[in-house]
Design an enzyme around this catalytic site. Structure first.
Site, PDB file in Angstrom:
ATOM      1  N   ARG A 111      -9.529 -54.807  25.669  1.00  0.00           N
ATOM      2  CA  ARG A 111      -8.224 -54.388  26.206  1.00  0.00           C
ATOM      3  C   ARG A 111      -7.549 -55.621  26.798  1.00  0.00           C
ATOM      4  NH1 ARG A 111      -6.243 -49.712  30.283  1.00  0.00           N
ATOM      5  NH2 ARG A 111      -6.534 -48.599  28.327  1.00  0.00           N
ATOM      6  N   HIS A 138      -2.149 -48.885  21.074  1.00  0.00           N
ATOM      7  CA  HIS A 138      -3.220 -48.227  21.842  1.00  0.00           C
ATOM      8  C   HIS A 138      -3.865 -47.149  20.959  1.00  0.00           C
ATOM      9  CE1 HIS A 138      -5.623 -47.030  25.093  1.00  0.00           C
ATOM     10  NE2 HIS A 138      -4.750 -46.444  25.896  1.00  0.00           N
ATOM     11  N   GLN A 141      -6.284 -44.219  22.191  1.00  0.00           N
ATOM     12  CA  GLN A 141      -5.590 -43.160  22.920  1.00  0.00           C
ATOM     13  C   GLN A 141      -5.113 -42.060  21.968  1.00  0.00           C
ATOM     14  OE1 GLN A 141      -4.809 -42.727  26.340  1.00  0.00           O
ATOM     15  NE2 GLN A 141      -4.173 -40.737  25.569  1.00  0.00           N
ATOM     16  N   CYS A 278      -0.745 -39.954  28.422  1.00  0.00           N
ATOM     17  CA  CYS A 278      -1.980 -40.736  28.300  1.00  0.00           C
ATOM     18  C   CYS A 278      -2.628 -40.992  29.656  1.00  0.00           C
ATOM     19  CB  CYS A 278      -1.695 -42.045  27.583  1.00  0.00           C
ATOM     20  SG  CYS A 278      -0.369 -42.995  28.343  1.00  0.00           S
TER      21      CYS A 278
HETATM   22  N1   CP Z   1      -4.870 -43.800  29.022  1.00  0.00           N
HETATM   23  C1   CP Z   1      -5.549 -44.923  29.320  1.00  0.00           C
HETATM   24  O1   CP Z   1      -5.739 -45.805  28.494  1.00  0.00           O
HETATM   25  O2   CP Z   1      -5.980 -44.961  30.589  1.00  0.00           O
HETATM   26  P1   CP Z   1      -6.682 -46.197  31.311  1.00  0.00           P
HETATM   27  O3   CP Z   1      -5.617 -47.259  31.485  1.00  0.00           O
HETATM   28  O4   CP Z   1      -7.162 -45.649  32.616  1.00  0.00           O
HETATM   29  O5   CP Z   1      -7.795 -46.698  30.458  1.00  0.00           O
HETATM   30  N1  NVA Z   2       1.870 -48.015  28.239  1.00  0.00           N
HETATM   31  C1  NVA Z   2       0.859 -47.993  29.265  1.00  0.00           C
HETATM   32  C2  NVA Z   2      -0.342 -47.248  28.814  1.00  0.00           C
HETATM   33  C3  NVA Z   2      -1.426 -47.101  29.829  1.00  0.00           C
HETATM   34  C4  NVA Z   2      -2.633 -46.385  29.318  1.00  0.00           C
HETATM   35  C5  NVA Z   2       0.503 -49.409  29.653  1.00  0.00           C
HETATM   36  O1  NVA Z   2       0.352 -50.251  28.755  1.00  0.00           O
HETATM   37  O2  NVA Z   2       0.386 -49.700  30.846  1.00  0.00           O
END
Ligand code: CP
Ligand code: NVA
Length: 335
Positions: A111, A138, A141, A278
């Site tokens: 990530r 993502h 997700q 999400c």
């Molecule tokens: N939805 C999601 O990716 O959550 P986190 O940022 O907590 O991993």
């Molecule tokens: N769009 C958001 C998603 C978090 C899971 C971000 O990148 O912060």
């Protein structure tokens, strides 16, 4: 007895396009089978002695812990690597890091900021690499989102309509567009013109959707967009790494809040409407940010409503990530 398509072995997930439409559905079916198995009290050992590296340049509650629990449930080990503790990017290139971690681990979940980092890891690690969120996409997700929709609407999602409302060009919106297209779900991206999705990504999703008789639309007016929606989906207005854009985003996106009047405008409230997010979400005054701003992308009554599926969706992160791990590096002789 669990089984999965051997063609899924050793596969990367850089974006959802790494899997065919059928393979994506196979991953969802495996996630559902793994959930049923866990719900019946069985802990397996499909990931016996498998080691998974987790590199997180950004914070995470769901993704990180889903990986840890998914691995442990099946007898494997997931090791969290803080990029400040390892040398990646500072003293050692991504390419060299990939080659080292690939000698030690059976798979790597990343990530972070750049999509190119996931791609480089995948190119050089020699083991499967999974994208746990980048600035652009993502994909893990969206597997959970589709699983949650299947729990509400049944396994065949063709012809359902999902409306994503908010920052139309962020990682979640991009991957959701492709995920819906691959599953035959009509996808509407409702966003201000300034935040419209990349035209090339839209074109690619339209090509995919067309195979299923589904549509991909960009719409700027929320009331028009949501008519007939089966699912309303939103995400934070300011993604991780964009904190300096907060004032501008709030100005642009206030009219795009998911609230009860907007849910009513779907015509499906009290019927087949679900709310998805999400997470994390700004829906109350209980965070450092929203103590100042108040609820942002969704109001508390929608978030807490009986048609909100956000915590099923969060749980499904774990089942779908487990399906990815098991199908890519699992030991089928233990199934
Ligand atoms: N939805 C999601 O990716 O959550 P986190 O940022 O907590 O991993
Ligand atoms: N769009 C958001 C998603 C978090 C899971 C971000 O990148 O912060």
């Amino acid at each position: 007895m669990l089984s999965w398509n051997p063609a899924l072995a050793k596969r990367h997930l850089r974006t959802l396009s790494d899997f065919t439409d059928d393979e994506m559905l196979e991953l969802l079916e495996l996630a559902e089978a793994l959930k049923r198995r866990k719900d019946s009290g069985i802990r397996g050992d499909l990931l016996h002695r498998r080691n998974i590296a987790l590199i997180f340049e950004k914070g995470s509650t769901r993704t990180r812990n889903s990986c840890v629990v998914a691995a442990q449930d099946e007898g494997g080990n997931a090791e969290y690597l803080n990029p400040h503790d390892i040398h990646i990017g500072h003293k050692e290139s991504v390419k060299d890091t990939a080659r080292v971690l690939g000698r030690l681990f059976d798979g790597i979940l990343f990530r972070g900021f750049r999509q190119s980092t996931v791609e480089q890891l995948a190119e050089y690690a020699g083991v499967p690499v999974w994208n746990g969120l980048t600035d652009e996409s993502h994909p893990t997700q969206i597997l959970a989102d589709l699983m949650t929709m299947r729990q509400s609407f049944g396994a065949d999602l063709h012809g359902r309509k999902l409306v994503y409302i908010g920052d139309g060009r962020n990682n979640v919106a991009n991957s959701l567009m492709m995920g819906c297209a691959k599953a035959g779900v009509h996808y509407v991206n409702c966003t201000p013109a300034e935040l419209s999705p990349d035209a090339e990504l839209v074109a690619r999703a339209r090509e995919t959707a067309a195979r299923h008789g589904a549509t991909v639309t960009v719409e700027h007016d929320p009331k028009t967009a949501v008519r007939g929606a089966n699912a309303l989906y939103t995400d934070v207005w300011v993604s991780m790494g964009e904190e300096d854009k907060q004032a501008e985003r709030l100005r642009l996106l206030r009219p795009y809040q998911v609230n009860m009047p907007l849910c009513e405008a779907t015509g499906n409230l009290g019927g087949e409407l679900i709310f998805l997010h999400c997470l994390p979400a700004f829906h109350d005054f209980e965070t450092e940010v929203s103590r100042e701003t108040g609820p942002l992308e969704v109001t508390d009554d929608v978030f807490e409503s009986d048609f909100s599926r956000v915590f099923d969706e969060a749980e499904n992160r774990m089942h779908t990530i487990k399906a990815l791990f098991v199908s890519a590096i699992g030991d089928s002789s233990r199934a």
